[in-house]
Design a protein around this motif. Structure first.
Motif, PDB file in Angstrom:
ATOM      1  N   SER A  12     -36.144  -1.743  22.524  1.00 24.27           N
ATOM      2  CA  SER A  12     -37.076  -2.769  22.980  1.00 24.27           C
ATOM      3  C   SER A  12     -36.417  -4.143  22.960  1.00 24.27           C
ATOM      4  O   SER A  12     -36.913  -5.095  23.568  1.00 24.27           O
ATOM      5  N   GLU A  13     -35.287  -4.259  22.245  1.00 23.70           N
ATOM      6  CA  GLU A  13     -34.523  -5.499  22.197  1.00 23.70           C
ATOM      7  C   GLU A  13     -33.075  -5.172  21.891  1.00 23.70           C
ATOM      8  O   GLU A  13     -32.738  -4.030  21.561  1.00 23.70           O
ATOM      9  N   ASN A  44     -30.066  -2.153  16.407  1.00 21.48           N
ATOM     10  CA  ASN A  44     -30.070  -1.970  17.853  1.00 21.48           C
ATOM     11  C   ASN A  44     -28.669  -1.604  18.332  1.00 21.48           C
ATOM     12  O   ASN A  44     -27.709  -2.319  18.061  1.00 21.48           O
ATOM     13  N   THR A  91     -32.008   2.894  17.579  1.00 19.58           N
ATOM     14  CA  THR A  91     -31.870   2.021  16.416  1.00 19.58           C
ATOM     15  C   THR A  91     -31.300   2.722  15.194  1.00 19.58           C
ATOM     16  O   THR A  91     -31.030   2.068  14.194  1.00 19.58           O
TER      17      THR A  91
END
Length: 216
Positions: free
Chosen positions: A152-153, A173, A188
């Protein structure tokens, strides 16, 4: 060259350090255009031969962390905006990012951003690659089958834990790049093989136990 593991090349604006414990002689420095690194010259590295910006750019090409710099303006090497693991064809795992490698000595500043980690199991300098994969005839093309759960990031700290007699555990990440150059996996957390025996490379499948892998 000094017999010490780290050789310091001082400049007026920026210093360069070379760590022989990490260097696997890929040639990113020696083949760079310009006069920063010139083979056969004494000293081999002259930080004042080029601009500060060029020193930073060339040093940051080194994928093993053997080269690092100390900018006298106080500006540190920035963390990349993305943590990435590149699975080299028949070679090591090249990690780049905001790295927190468990047990990494304080006198190895380069590995906070870039490092080559052994994945053949044969290195005499574990967890770092020392080119033993060539003598061991390690073969793995770096294909990555799984897409991973996604991200998501990007960016942020990437923690690298060295499991005793086991895999590398990565938390943070992360994007894994296949040996072909394809961006293959995102997630992750994962466990990556460093014994050379997994049948699901680059991921660990527990084969280190049967293989009797020793991380020391």
């Amino acid at each position: 060259m000094s017999n010490e593991p780290v050789t310091l090349f001082e400049g007026q604006e920026i210093d360069v350090s070379w760590d022989g414990r990490l260097c696997i002689h890929l040639g990113e420095c020696g083949k760079a255009e310009g006069d920063l690194f010139v083979g056969g010259r004494e000293p081999w590295c002259r930080p004042d031969a080029v601009s500060r910006a060029e020193v930073r750019e060339v040093v940051e090409r080194c994928p093993t962390g053997a080269l690092s710099y100390r900018d006298k303006t106080g500006e540190p090497e920035p963390a990349p905006g993305e943590n990435r693991a590149m699975v080299a064809n028949n070679g090591p795992l090249y990690l780049s990012g905001d790295l927190e490698i468990e047990g990494a000595p304080d006198d190895m500043p380069g590995v906070r951003r870039r490092v080559a980690l052994c994945r053949c199991g044969a290195s005499k300098n574990k967890p770092f690659c020392d080119n033993s994969h060539a003598e061991a005839r390690f073969e793995d093309g770096g294909a990555v089958g799984s897409r991973g759960p996604g991200l998501s990031e990007h960016g942020g700290p990437l923690k690298v834990r060295l499991m005793p007699d086991g895999p590398l555990k990565l938390e943070g990440n992360l994007t894994i790049q296949a040996g072909s150059g394809r961006l293959a996996w995102e997630g992750t957390q994962t466990a990556l093989c460093r014994c050379g025996a997994s049948k699901n490379k680059p991921f660990c499948d527990g084969s280190h136990r049967a293989a009797g892998f020793k991380s020391d």
